[in-house]
Design an enzyme around this catalytic site. Structure first.
Site, PDB file in Angstrom:
ATOM      1  CD  GLU A 232      -5.554  -3.083  -6.038  1.00  0.00           C
ATOM      2  OE1 GLU A 232      -4.825  -2.276  -6.622  1.00  0.00           O
ATOM      3  OE2 GLU A 232      -5.151  -3.812  -5.108  1.00  0.00           O
TER       4      GLU A 232
ATOM      5  N   GLY B 249      -2.883 -10.856   0.482  1.00  0.00           N
ATOM      6  CA  GLY B 249      -1.969 -10.711   1.604  1.00  0.00           C
ATOM      7  C   GLY B 249      -2.283  -9.446   2.375  1.00  0.00           C
ATOM      8  CB  ALA B 250      -1.610  -6.528   2.982  1.00  0.00           C
ATOM      9  CG  MET B 251      -6.451  -3.038  -0.384  1.00  0.00           C
ATOM     10  SD  MET B 251      -5.781  -3.250  -2.058  1.00  0.00           S
ATOM     11  CE  MET B 251      -5.991  -1.579  -2.680  1.00  0.00           C
TER      12      MET B 251
ATOM     13  CG  HIS C 111       4.063  -4.696  -1.078  1.00  0.00           C
ATOM     14  ND1 HIS C 111       4.584  -5.288  -2.209  1.00  0.00           N
ATOM     15  CD2 HIS C 111       2.820  -4.271  -1.444  1.00  0.00           C
ATOM     16  CE1 HIS C 111       3.704  -5.209  -3.198  1.00  0.00           C
ATOM     17  NE2 HIS C 111       2.616  -4.602  -2.746  1.00  0.00           N
ATOM     18  CD  GLU C 112      -0.049  -4.000   1.008  1.00  0.00           C
ATOM     19  OE1 GLU C 112      -0.730  -3.120   0.446  1.00  0.00           O
ATOM     20  OE2 GLU C 112       0.282  -5.059   0.448  1.00  0.00           O
TER      21      GLU C 112
ATOM     22  CG  HIS D 123       0.952   0.024  -2.423  1.00  0.00           C
ATOM     23  ND1 HIS D 123       1.145   0.194  -3.776  1.00  0.00           N
ATOM     24  CD2 HIS D 123       0.842  -1.321  -2.223  1.00  0.00           C
ATOM     25  CE1 HIS D 123       1.150  -0.998  -4.366  1.00  0.00           C
ATOM     26  NE2 HIS D 123       0.979  -1.927  -3.453  1.00  0.00           N
TER      27      HIS D 123
ATOM     28  CD  GLU E  68       0.151  -3.746  -6.330  1.00  0.00           C
ATOM     29  OE1 GLU E  68       1.049  -4.106  -5.543  1.00  0.00           O
ATOM     30  OE2 GLU E  68      -0.982  -3.421  -5.945  1.00  0.00           O
TER      31      GLU E  68
END
Length: 836
Positions: free
Chosen positions: A127, A265-267, A299-300, A303, A322
């Site tokens: 990303e 932090g993460a994807m 959070h991830e 998504h 986001e």
């Protein structure tokens, strides 16, 4: 403009001209274990329909070897970023053979050599647009398609992608792993992870659906991996989102991989979520750290629906994923896990990021105008994440929770596996809430800036709320008074709808009035004089942690804005932080106080303030309950304070030495030891022999990074000169090692050692931006900005580089604004009525 910097206009034109039917991507990473091999073979076969005879595929790599169009070999027309395609038919099959480059910047296919055991690890990070560093593709989010990945890798390696493995074939010297086709997804969320990763498996069942779960990390970190805790959060999240979204998790499996040298932090790669391995705690961790990790996991996961299932057309609407994931992560944490007060961290930490970003000259609406990829890369900021999430919390208060979630469900059903814009979301939310949200969106999503709310108490007993930069708010106003035990408790909360600059309220007098009680809206809150006086003597008597967090936030914002003296803030921090029981709030204060000393106090006042703060942290460390989270937080605060003042150097060395006096129960894990050694190095109390000895003790990936930071922290002109040379010219440095050297260069109180590099900075950043990847260039431009310089130097560069890339100018403008804020605060805090 470089052809690598895709624009919104040209990708929109390409989207109108083609439809992608599917990809088959074959990667050969058998040679990855040989550090002398810098490239890998990558073959892409893409099927698509076309309403044009010409288009292009995106690729950034070592070279393109062959291109086949509809069965015919054609000449390679490749400019280093784009592969030109001509002679297209209505239906097309294109195959590209190329060489990709292993990355050391965390962009594309990153390669890491683990010093602990010599093993090699790979993972991808794309990303917004780095899939093209690994395979040729149509690199834009609205050209979704199914992907089939085939990976040739060493036989003993674990190989993971978005989907499950359907075939694993042993070959001479390796294995070929074929994955099932994905559902239709965007290029930027495809993923491949390969290496001797340690893996733990489990599953989650909800209704008729069972989802396989996996957690992976490097083999040398396996002893620290608390997979059961991660699985618990994962199951809680899948249950929460499946129920509230009324749309089952669609991507088949759920692997979570903790990877080294990660920029984020993460994807949210569907089925293969990647995280920074900083979340694999090598030693003691505070409950606040565990809460933060849980929030990131959730959070991830959000998504998977907001972003992966339904994706924005272009990066203007990045917020559609986001902002929602940030809000949903906090909500799920508060309602599905043990962190029922997760909104405290959101109010105090996430919103602080938003307030900071929204006051920069480069602030932008939540729905931003993103003209190209360079702009998109820098838009992963506090506006898109934290302000957007804050505004969504306000929307839920405004429209109602039931209407909000029903709108989200309709949105998923209407646009599953498709792409959307703001209008698509508003259509569904307006229908379920019965409100026309157009004006709400105009006020909140399409404007910039943050309102400040203050209470005016009149002599006649009347009160009103004054709002700068007026917007419509629904918020709570809390009256706090002392109860029989001396605690400050809420005795009345009223809901108020604001729209104008002045709004009268019917509110009885109280020692403390807290605007935005319960944190429903997005605004800076100012305490009136009486409330501030109450807080100054009794902040520790406010028992509700969310209310206390809002007060801490108000105090910090007022200090940043030069409306509250820094010494006054520091006095409250010193008085109340030792008694602060909420670790997230404590951690924030322990970060803000030293920042105020270094940035907001005039230079003559800093030495005394540094010593006072160091002594406060030292006493609190020894007084903290043994083996507690607060003890760990104070130990880290000591390390931070001791990097600016060497008065406790001998005591800290004593803690590090075997058998020396140390606070009871303090776990001297590797990270804390490096924190202490870094402090000693920054004040000149540790030499090469000390640091080399600690590296022998902890010769790991994290240890080497910490070693570099400490090594270049030493207050020696030659050390700083070597750091500068390495940062600008050593292209072998990984992203993480580069960041460590930059941090070392800037560390400590000896600003005189680096102030002479200002001219070199402004002379170099143009070529840095042109020659380095955007991630590496961003680290250098931000990290090396000479905060010791004058505004004139930054203004001079901006004036003479009006034609510099917009993304580079944005970074310089932001750093210039931070410097201007510091100088205003220092002038304010020099005034006699402030210092006195």
């Amino acid at each position: 403009m470089s052809t690598a910097n895709l624009t919104r206009a040209e990708t929109a034109e390409r989207s109108r001209a083609i439809d992608v039917l599917g990809y088959r991507v074959e990667l050969d990473v058998l040679g990855a274990v040989d550090r002398e091999v810098g490239t890998f073979a990558t073959t892409t076969t893409v099927e698509f329909t076309a309403r044009t005879s010409t288009t292009w595929l995106d690729f950034l790599g070592a070279g393109v070897e062959s291109v086949t169009v509809n069965g015919a070999d054609v000449p390679v027309d490749y400019d280093g970023a784009r592969i030109a395609l001509t002679g297209l038919h209505e239906s097309n099959v294109v195959t590209v053979g190329a060489r990709g480059e292993y990355s050391r910047s965390g962009e594309g296919l990153h390669r890491f050599l683990d010093p602990a055991d010599g093993q090699t690890y790979l993972y991808t990070q794309y990303e917004p647009a780095d899939a093209r560093r690994v395979f040729a593709c149509f690199e834009q989010p609205d050209l979704k398609a199914p992907f089939t990945f085939v990976v040739s890798a060493p036989r003993e390696w674990e190989v993971v992608s978005n989907q499950r493995v359907v075939e694993r074939e042993d070959t001479t010297g390796g294995q070929v792993v074929t994955f099932a086709p994905t559902l239709s997804i965007s290029t930027y969320i495809t993923a491949v992870v390969a290496g001797p990763y340690h893996r733990v498996d489990s599953e989650w069942s909800g209704g008729d659906v069972t989802i396989p779960l996996g957690v992976l990390c490097r083999a040398s970190l396996a002893q620290y991996l608390d997979a059961d805790t991660i699985f618990e959060i994962t199951r809680q999240g899948l249950g929460f989102f499946t129920e509230n979204f009324d749309y089952p998790y669609p991507f088949g499996k759920y692997d979570q991989v903790f990877v080294p040298e990660y920029n984020l932090g993460a994807m949210e790669n569907p089925g293969c979520v990647t995280f920074t391995e900083a979340y694999v705690f090598r030693g003691a961790a505070t409950d606040s750290q565990y809460e933060g990790r849980a929030n990131t996991i959730l959070h991830e996961m959000a998504h998977m629906w907001f972003g992966d299932l339904v994706t924005m057309v272009w990066w203007d609407d990045l917020w559609l994923k986001e902002s929602f994931a940030d809000y949903m992560g906090a909500l799920a944490n508060a309602e599905a896990t043990r962190w029922t007060d997760a909104w405290v961290a959101f109010a105090n930490r996430r919103k602080a990021w938003a307030y900071l970003q929204d006051q920069l000259p480069t602030t932008h609406p939540i729905v931003a105008d993103i003209v190209d990829l360079e702009a998109a890369k820098l838009n992963f900021d506090g506006i898109t994440y934290a302000k957007g999430a804050s505004v969504l919390k306000q929307l839920v208060a405004y429209a109602g929770r039931d209407a909000f979630f029903e709108g989200a469900r309709r949105y998923f059903r209407a646009h599953a596996f498709g792409n959307t814009t703001l209008t698509d979301l508003l259509t569904e939310l307006s229908a379920t809430s019965g409100r026309d949200l157009t004006s709400w969106a105009r006020a909140w999503l399409q404007t910039t800036g943050v309102s400040a709310l203050s209470l005016q108490r009149g002599a006649d007993g009347c009160a009103s709320i004054v709002q700068t930069d007026p917007r419509p708010h629904r918020l709570g106003v809390g009256r706090y008074d002392f109860d029989d035990t001396g605690d400050l408790v809420c005795v009345q909360r009223i809901e108020v709808d604001l729209a104008d600059a002045h709004t009268p309220i019917d509110l009885a007098d109280a020692p403390l009035v807290l605007l935005n009680d319960a944190d429903l809206t997005y605004a800076k809150v100012r305490l009136d004089d009486r409330s501030l006086t109450t807080v100054e003597t009794s902040l520790d008597r406010v028992r509700d942690p969310l209310a206390r967090g809002l007060i801490w936030s108000s105090l910090w914002n007022a200090t940043r804005d030069s409306e509250l003296g820094a010494t006054r803030y520091l006095s409250m921090a010193q008085r109340f932080s030792p008694a602060e029981s909420h670790l997230t709030l404590l951690t924030s204060v322990l970060a803000n106080a030293p920042y105020a000393i270094e940035h907001f106090l005039p230079e003559p006042s800093r030495d005394a303030a540094r010593l006072d703060w160091l002594e406060l942290t030292w006493r609190a460390l020894w007084d903290a309950p043994p083996a507690s989270g607060s003890q760990l937080a104070w130990a880290r605060a000591v390390a931070s304070a001791a990097a600016m003042d060497g008065s406790r150097a001998a005591d800290i060395r004593s803690i590090l030495e075997a058998g020396g006096p140390a606070p009871s129960g303090l776990a001297l894990d590797p990270d804390l030891r490096w924190g202490f050694w870094g402090a000693l190095a920054a004040t000149g109390h540790a030499d090469d022999a000390d640091l080399d000895g600690e590296l022998r003790r902890d010769d790991t990936g994290s240890g080497r990074t910490a070693y570099l930071r400490a090594k270049f922290s030493r207050p020696d002109p030659d050390v700083k000169a070597k750091a500068w040379e390495s940062i600008l010219h050593d292209r072998t440095l990984s992203n993480e090692h580069l960041g460590a050297i930059i941090a070392g260069f800037r560390a400590g109180a000896r600003h005189d050692l680096v102030e002479g590099y200002g001219a070199g900075y402004f002379a170099s950043i143009g070529s840095v931006w042109e020659e380095r990847s955007i991630e590496i260039a961003r680290r250098i431009v931000v990290g090396l900005f000479p905060s010791e310089t004058t505004l004139d130097a930054a203004d001079g560069w901006l004036a003479t580089h009006a034609d510099a890339p917009a993304a580079l100018r944005r970074l310089v403008l932001e750093q210039r604004d931070h410097l201007a804020r510091d100088l205003r605060a220092q002038a304010f805090n020099s005034l006699p009525d402030v210092t006195g």
